[in-house]
Design a protein around this motif. Sequence first.
Motif, PDB file in Angstrom:
ATOM      1  N   GLU A   9       0.912  -1.200  -0.065  1.00  0.00           N
ATOM      2  CA  GLU A   9      -0.047   0.039  -0.010  1.00  0.00           C
ATOM      3  C   GLU A   9       0.808   1.259  -0.136  1.00  0.00           C
ATOM      4  N   ASN A  10       1.990   1.153   0.796  1.00  0.00           N
ATOM      5  CA  ASN A  10       2.793   2.226   0.618  1.00  0.00           C
ATOM      6  C   ASN A  10       3.446   2.498  -0.555  1.00  0.00           C
ATOM      7  N   ILE A  15       3.723   5.670  -5.831  1.00  0.00           N
ATOM      8  CA  ILE A  15       3.454   5.509  -7.358  1.00  0.00           C
ATOM      9  C   ILE A  15       2.541   6.619  -7.563  1.00  0.00           C
ATOM     10  N   ALA A  16       1.292   6.904  -6.905  1.00  0.00           N
ATOM     11  CA  ALA A  16       0.494   7.759  -7.147  1.00  0.00           C
ATOM     12  C   ALA A  16       0.934   9.358  -7.083  1.00  0.00           C
ATOM     13  N   LEU A  26      11.551   1.049  -6.276  1.00  0.00           N
ATOM     14  CA  LEU A  26      11.222   0.655  -5.133  1.00  0.00           C
ATOM     15  C   LEU A  26      11.580  -0.829  -4.630  1.00  0.00           C
ATOM     16  N   PHE A  27      11.911  -0.809  -3.226  1.00  0.00           N
ATOM     17  CA  PHE A  27      12.132  -1.920  -2.800  1.00  0.00           C
ATOM     18  C   PHE A  27      11.674  -2.029  -1.199  1.00  0.00           C
ATOM     19  N   SER A  28      11.746  -3.313  -0.870  1.00  0.00           N
ATOM     20  CA  SER A  28      11.460  -3.839   0.446  1.00  0.00           C
ATOM     21  C   SER A  28      12.680  -4.345   0.997  1.00  0.00           C
ATOM     22  N   SER A 162      -7.707   9.084  12.528  1.00  0.00           N
ATOM     23  CA  SER A 162      -6.581  10.087  12.601  1.00  0.00           C
ATOM     24  C   SER A 162      -5.989  10.624  11.409  1.00  0.00           C
ATOM     25  N   ALA A 163      -6.373  10.077  10.218  1.00  0.00           N
ATOM     26  CA  ALA A 163      -5.935   9.907   9.075  1.00  0.00           C
ATOM     27  C   ALA A 163      -6.888  10.244   8.048  1.00  0.00           C
ATOM     28  N   ILE A 164      -6.442  10.771   6.881  1.00  0.00           N
ATOM     29  CA  ILE A 164      -7.420  10.543   5.722  1.00  0.00           C
ATOM     30  C   ILE A 164      -6.475   9.692   4.751  1.00  0.00           C
ATOM     31  N   PHE A 165      -7.203   8.516   4.254  1.00  0.00           N
ATOM     32  CA  PHE A 165      -6.780   7.711   3.171  1.00  0.00           C
ATOM     33  C   PHE A 165      -7.121   7.767   1.766  1.00  0.00           C
TER      34      PHE A 165
END
Length: 230
Positions: A9-10, A15-16, A26-28, A162-165
């Motif tokens: 998701e991150n 990407i967005a 991008l890597f984990s 607490s957040a807007i997704f």
Amino acid sequence: DYFANLTTENAKDIIACDFIPDKTFLFSDLDYVGRMYPNIVRIWKAVTVNQVNGVFGFDSSANIGKTAFPAIQAAPSFGSSFPNVLGGTKEDGVDAANPATLACLIPCAIDQDPYFRLTRDIAHKLVPSHHPLQGKPSLIHSKFFPPLQGAQGKMSSSDANSAIFLTDTPEEIERKIKQHAFSGGQDTKKLQEELGANLDVDVSYQWLRFFLEDDDELARIGQEYGSGSG
């Protein structure tokens, strides 16, 4: 599986932001740590436990993962951690730059700063002597997008209110702002007209600083709301 899903998701969030795909890697850590491991080992050798404890406030009760992780966070600061991405090929007949001599710029929030201050202290030990910055990464500190509950903090995925997704519907966004956004306004109309609002703690106004493109309109709202005249 839960944390692997958060990683995905991150990545979607990044990407967005319209990064150029051909210039983005991008890597984990879980998948890529093997490539970085030589530099991680060198960082472990260069940093003492006392240094890590002093920077992060750890004591003898901290598990070894906490004391070891700063090296993993620091390793991507060095181009040599990405030989498969940054070097070893030729383009138009010209040798690509030596990854070990490349400089690094890191955009990050202020809570990540201790990792890279520690990195800067030992960076010269991981790069060639002719590195233009002696291996020290440069940082751009980004501002936290304030959580709904108040401007002093950051959003958390563990607290949905607490957040807007990015996946929230317009209706969910409206509900969250109306029900949970901390207000810097006064308790009554009379007090608001007399004292105005505290813009520094008003979450809705702080969000406008990010999203409202018209600076003149933002200034007008701030002046009227902050003074109580609006």
